[in-house]
Scaffold this motif. Structure first.
Motif, short mmCIF file in Angstrom:
data_model
loop_
_atom_site.label_atom_id
_atom_site.label_comp_id
_atom_site.label_asym_id
_atom_site.label_seq_id
_atom_site.Cartn_x
_atom_site.Cartn_y
_atom_site.Cartn_z
N ASN A 65 1.97 14.12 12.45
CA ASN A 65 2.41 12.70 12.32
C ASN A 65 1.42 12.03 13.27
O ASN A 65 1.16 12.95 14.84
CB ASN A 65 3.90 12.79 12.81
N PRO A 66 1.63 11.22 13.61
CA PRO A 66 -0.34 10.48 14.18
C PRO A 66 0.28 9.79 14.72
O PRO A 66 0.34 9.58 16.73
CB PRO A 66 -0.40 9.45 13.31
N VAL A 131 -2.80 0.59 14.05
CA VAL A 131 -3.27 0.40 13.41
C VAL A 131 -4.60 1.45 13.19
O VAL A 131 -4.61 1.83 11.44
CB VAL A 131 -4.18 -1.60 12.69
N CYS A 133 -3.63 4.12 14.55
CA CYS A 133 -3.04 5.71 14.20
C CYS A 133 -2.29 5.67 11.86
O CYS A 133 -2.55 6.77 11.74
CB CYS A 133 -1.09 5.43 15.48
N LEU A 134 -2.10 4.49 12.22
CA LEU A 134 -1.82 4.13 10.53
C LEU A 134 -2.92 4.95 10.06
O LEU A 134 -2.63 5.22 8.85
CB LEU A 134 -1.12 2.98 10.20
N THR A 135 -4.39 4.40 10.10
CA THR A 135 -5.39 4.49 9.19
C THR A 135 -5.86 5.71 8.95
O THR A 135 -6.52 6.19 8.48
CB THR A 135 -6.52 3.17 8.88
N GLY A 136 -5.75 6.04 10.72
CA GLY A 136 -6.19 7.68 10.41
C GLY A 136 -7.58 7.91 11.28
O GLY A 136 -7.91 6.52 12.03
N GLU A 140 -14.27 6.48 8.02
CA GLU A 140 -14.54 6.30 6.51
C GLU A 140 -13.43 4.98 6.36
O GLU A 140 -12.48 3.71 5.73
CB GLU A 140 -14.58 6.57 5.32
N SER A 141 -12.06 5.53 7.07
CA SER A 141 -10.66 5.22 6.46
C SER A 141 -10.27 4.00 7.74
O SER A 141 -9.39 3.48 7.90
CB SER A 141 -9.40 5.82 6.95
N ARG A 142 -11.36 3.73 8.87
CA ARG A 142 -10.90 2.35 9.86
C ARG A 142 -11.32 1.37 9.47
O ARG A 142 -12.16 1.12 8.68
CB ARG A 142 -11.27 2.53 11.08
N LEU A 143 -10.41 0.35 9.96
CA LEU A 143 -11.24 -1.26 9.72
C LEU A 143 -12.11 -1.75 10.57
O LEU A 143 -12.36 -0.81 11.79
CB LEU A 143 -9.76 -2.05 10.13
N TRP B 396 4.79 3.32 7.29
CA TRP B 396 4.22 4.85 7.70
C TRP B 396 6.09 5.52 6.93
O TRP B 396 6.93 5.39 7.88
CB TRP B 396 4.11 4.84 9.18
N CYS B 410 -2.67 7.75 5.38
CA CYS B 410 -3.22 7.33 6.13
C CYS B 410 -4.70 6.45 5.31
O CYS B 410 -4.52 5.58 5.41
CB CYS B 410 -4.16 7.63 7.22
N ILE B 413 -2.86 2.88 2.85
CA ILE B 413 -2.15 2.51 3.98
C ILE B 413 -3.63 1.89 4.26
O ILE B 413 -3.64 0.23 4.30
CB ILE B 413 -1.62 2.81 5.41
N CYS B 414 -4.82 2.48 4.59
CA CYS B 414 -5.58 1.55 4.61
C CYS B 414 -6.40 0.91 3.67
O CYS B 414 -6.64 -0.04 3.76
CB CYS B 414 -7.18 3.09 5.54
N LYS B 418 -6.80 -3.36 4.10
CA LYS B 418 -8.03 -3.92 3.12
C LYS B 418 -7.61 -5.01 2.00
O LYS B 418 -8.28 -5.65 2.19
CB LYS B 418 -9.55 -3.03 2.65
#
Lengths: 190, 749
Positions: A65-66, A131, A133-136, A140-143, B396, B410, B413-414, B418
């Motif tokens: 869990n993040p 955010v 934490c949510l996106t990992g 690549e999966s960061r905003l 989540w 994750c 959600i990303c 987007k």
């Protein structure tokens, strides 16, 4: 499970049942899982011992869990701020994440979990960390920073009622009450 | 639902001298004054925090990384030694800032709950209207009425809370304790204090009157019963079937796939209820008194597939059931003569029992379905899912625990965030006219193709039916072997199941070509198209069954229809298995070995749920003609659970599309209730009211319609006991007046 029932005194069990949202079986199961985290010599007195954070994080429910560190911090009542958890802290956590907990309590604790800097509000830094934490953790999966900026701007526009640039507990609870999925996703079952 | 915030404000003295407080009617003025107050206080906080940070950096640079404002928020008495520069008054102001301390500081929580309990107490004891002063109106200060947190210490606040809790009735007290967001240790202390005080209070009250022995035994009995009841309830809760399996599925695949299995569990329960009612009132009495019939042909394995042969004259079908009153001593004596027996054994009117148990099982199912639809509808109506804040705070899924699935979540959600951001940006730049026209044209064409294919398949089924009838008649004329006849009967279910299995893939291709904007719309469109296909085919088949008396080879057309439905169900199950095999297992092997990607096939929840609904519709359609059909459906669902779960674990990956769990479950429950159950109920009512039962078999042989047996019973009742004519009147008007039934069902919703 019958063996562990004798290790929790009956009136204590009744008290736990009254003060948490857990049923008797869930409390006994929680005790069983908690005592497995303790070293063997401390297991008889399980309900007064403290388990270090590293051990708690080996639980399969929290392992990946993040928000694991925040959960341990929020529910721990340790005086030394080392995020170790006693059995009652563990029960607290399970009670809040259980099926029958009210949406009010869940949103209260969700707010505290998401408040990374523990200042009582969700400001821009908190939202950014949330955010991420949510996106990992992967790159690549960061905003991107523009997307993050736009996202935080939108969130604050939608939820910040008193326009002070932060989201306090009441505003958070107001936003979350509009989502029927919150109670079912904010759930951990042993 | 969120409670109105009970804000503990420490209103500074100066604002009072400005004149009257802003009236609550003047919202804007109130809001601005509130806003100004917060601005003032937050600037104070920032100044205070800055000073504190500077102090901290002097003391220990390690703490600078995590500014621990918690120390500021907790007004412990010992804190003044740490920050000698701040007076306790400043600390108290900082500590009780509303936006900083609500929900965080212990003192604020306690004060908040103090006010809440005070309000609860006031609710139960409301002053009469005449006593209220004319000028009394709610002000912000009223929140501060009971406690003034700026001056109270933590100990005083605890005492205040204990006092408030004691004044509440015990049930509310335990509820308030339960819902307080405090640590368990603190709650236990509170509870001890409250119950401890309760004990002392009791000592001061007058002694109760001594119990009489009668009252004491009654008291013991009540306590014992209650203990037994609680133990039974806890046993029921402990025997949660499939709890671990469902947790495994939810932990790996999330709420969307889990909703399919929960739906399956619901269907199992509904079928169990119907089965139980029919078993108890129809099947068991008939099994105990078997009718004199021809000896059935020996059992071969093929009966499980075709439902004929050995099964034809068995409890499975309508034709087996007798139309006499079982156990009736007067059955042999002529009508009208008096029965000489002194002790009549329990007579059991089987046709009536048949009719009524089917009616009752449908009624129970209807009530449960409508209740579940209304409950989930109420929850899902609240959602407005386009809001980014809701997406960020509520998406989540804490149930997902496997590392790989967490990573996938994750990524999902990303992608979701987007996409939503892109959509927001494009909303400010809308599409040009020509683009929109092109998109509309494509959509129109896709829908035309979909509807065309549906009508094409329906026509194909219709012509195939005609062809099958001619083939059957030829076979009857030629008197060919039994196996050939049975094999021919299997072809129609095969064709229908094949269509139901292949057409969704065609619809998927159309959807890929169409390229809808949002994946949610895509999902809805796919569901609607599949639903239209299945509904049309079922309507055609129902029409065909109602005219079955013309085409059935034996004399018992109801058994024919029952066998047909049995075959459809078995074929549906076989095709689901094949679909799982090819769609999931073989597809995964192809992806792994030939295409060599890491991606596995996804579990298409919507399609699988629609298949479940289709299977359940078949059961409900056939319950009149084959009373044991719910048992067959239960067996099918049980096997399906384990097969689908195994295939899911081995072959599939978590879904990549967003899924609004509550809205989807509402849609599925509604689909189960409306086209499926209502259609089956309409078909059943039409059969009962108008269809002519066959002359030689079944519990309603010789009557004009099935409904006539009910009417006859009412007449018999009236004759034998004139006192209950009111019941007959109610029965007639209630059941015969179909519009009344319609209004009742609408009112139930």
């Amino acid at each position: 499970m019958g063996g562990s029932a004798s290790l929790i005194p009956r009136d204590l069990l009744g008290e736990y049942q009254e003060l948490t949202f857990l049923s008797k079986q869930e409390i006994l199961l929680a005790y069983k899982r908690f005592s497995e985290l303790l070293p063997k010599d401390e297991r008889e007195n399980g309900w007064s011992a403290r388990v270090p954070k590293s051990q708690i994080l080996t639980l399969p429910e929290l392992r990946a869990n993040p928000f694991q560190h925040r959960i341990c911090r929020v529910f721990s009542t340790s005086d030394t701020r080392d995020d170790s958890m006693s059995f009652e802290d563990f029960l607290d956590m399970l009670s809040v994440f259980s099926d029958s907990a009210t949406s009010d309590i869940k949103s209260h604790y969700a707010f505290r979990i998401f408040d990374f800097d523990e200042d009582g509000t969700l400001d821009r830094k908190d939202l950014e960390q949330l955010v991420n934490c949510l996106t990992g953790q992967g790159e690549e999966s960061r905003l991107s920073s523009e997307e993050m900026e736009q996202l935080i701007q939108n969130i604050l526009e939608e939820s910040d009622i008193d326009k002070d640039g932060t989201i306090n507990l009441s505003e958070f609870q107001h936003v979350v009450s509009r989502s029927p999925d919150f109670a079912s996703s904010f759930k951990i079952v042993l | 639902m969120s409670q109105p915030p009970s804000i503990t404000l420490s209103v500074p003295e100066g604002s009072e001298s400005d004149g009257q407080e802003p009236s609550p009617d003047n919202e804007r003025a109130l809001h601005t004054s509130f806003h100004q107050l917060i601005l003032e206080q937050s600037s104070l906080i920032e100044a205070g925090l800055e000073l504190e940070l500077q102090e901290r950096s002097r003391e220990s640079p390690a703490y600078l990384a995590v500014p621990d404002a918690r120390a500021v928020a907790w007004p412990e008495p010992g804190q003044s030694e740490e920050h000698p520069s701040y007076s306790p008054a400043t600390l108290q102001i900082l500590a009780s800032m509303p936006s900083r301390t609500i929900g965080h500081s212990l003192g604020a929580i306690i004060s908040q709950y103090c006010n809440r309990t005070a309000r609860l107490r006031r609710q139960s004891v409301r002053p009469p209207l005449q006593q209220l002063c004319r000028t009394a109106r709610p002000t912000l200060r009223q929140y501060d009425l009971e406690t003034d947190p700026a001056s109270a210490t933590l100990e005083e606040k605890w005492r205040q809370l204990v006092k408030e809790l004691l004044s509440l009735p015990p049930s509310q007290r335990s509820h308030v304790l339960l819902t307080m967001p405090l640590h368990l240790e603190e709650k236990r202390n509170l509870r001890r204090k409250v119950s401890g005080q309760r004990v002392t209070l009791r000592q001061h009250t007058h002694h109760w009157a001594p119990f009489s022995s009668c009252a004491w035994s009654k008291f013991c009995i009540v306590l014992g019963c209650r203990g037994l009841w609680y133990r039974l309830l806890s046993l029921l809760r402990a025997a949660r079937p499939w709890h671990y399996a469902l947790k495994q599925i939810g932990g790996r695949f999330g709420s969307s796939v889990l909703s399919y299995f929960l739906f399956l569990k619901t269907l199992l329960m509904l079928n169990f209820l119907s089965f139980f009612i029919l078993l108890a009132f129809v099947v068991v009495p008939q099994a105990v008194h078997p009718p004199a019939s021809v000896s059935p042909p020996p059992f071969t394995g093929l009966e499980l597939l075709t439902g004929g042969g050995h099964f034809t004259h068995s409890l499975l079908y309508y034709g087996y059931y007798s139309n006499i009153t079982l156990n009736d001593p007067c059955s042999s004596s002529p009508k009208g003569s008096v029965c000489p027996l002194a002790h009549p054994p329990l007579p059991y009117n089987l046709p009536l029992a048949y009719l009524f148990s089917i009616g009752v099982s449908f009624l129970v199912t209807c009530i449960l379905l409508v209740y579940s639809v209304s409950r989930s509808f109420r929850e899902s109506v609240r959602s407005s899912t386009e809001e980014l804040a809701i997406k960020v705070f509520c998406t989540w899924d804490f149930k997902v625990i496997q590392r790989r699935s967490v990573k996938l979540q994750c990524e999902n959600i990303c992608t979701l965030l987007k996409e939503l951001l892109v959509e927001r940006r494009s909303r400010s730049h809308p599409q040009s006219c020509s683009q929109r026209l092109g998109h509309g044209l494509v959509m129109l064409l896709a829908w035309a193709l979909a509807l065309g294919s549906v009508s094409g398949s329906v026509l194909a089924v219709h012509f195939f039916l005609e062809h099958m009838h001619t083939v059957q008649q030829e076979q009857q004329a030629q008197d060919s072997g039994r196996w050939q006849q049975e094999a021919v009967l299997l072809v129609l279910p095969l064709v229908v199941s094949l269509l139901n299995a292949l057409m969704p893939y065609l619809f998927n291709f159309l959807a890929m070509w169409e390229k809808q904007d949002s994946p949610v719309t895509q999902l809805y469109v796919a569901i609607i198209r599949n639903l239209i296909l299945k509904t049309m085919v079922l309507i055609l088949l129902c029409y065909q069954w109602l005219n079955r008396s013309v085409t059935c080879s034996t004399e018992c057309w109801e058994t024919c229809v029952g066998q047909d439905l049995y075959r459809f169900m078995v074929m549906d199950f076989i095709f689901t298995l094949l679909d799982t095999l090819f769609g999931e297992l073989i597809w995964r092997l192809i992806l792994e070995k030939k295409v060599k990607t890491k991606r596995r096939p996804e579990f298409d929840v919507a399609r699988n749920v629609l298949e479940l609904i289709y299977g359940q519709t078949l059961t409900w359609l056939g319950i009149l003609y084959a009373p044991l059909l719910p048992a067959v459906q239960m067996l099918k669902l049980l096997l399906l659970f384990y097969i689908k779960k195994t295939s899911l674990m081995r072959n599939c990956q978590s879904p990549s599309k967003p899924w609004q769990a509550s809205r989807m479950s509402t849609i599925f429950n509604t689909l189960l209730c409306f086209p499926s159950f209502l259609g089956a109920a309409a078909f059943l009512s039409y059969t009962i009211w108008t269809a002519h039962p066959s002359e030689t078999c079944g519990p309603f042989r010789g009557l004009e319609t099935i409904y006539e047996s009910g009417k006859r019973w009412v007449l018999v009742l009236e004759k034998s006991n004139p006192n209950i004519t009111w019941f007959a009147w109610v029965y007639q008007n209630l059941l015969e007046n179909t519009s009344l039934l319609f209004f009742m069902s609408v009112a139930l919703m």
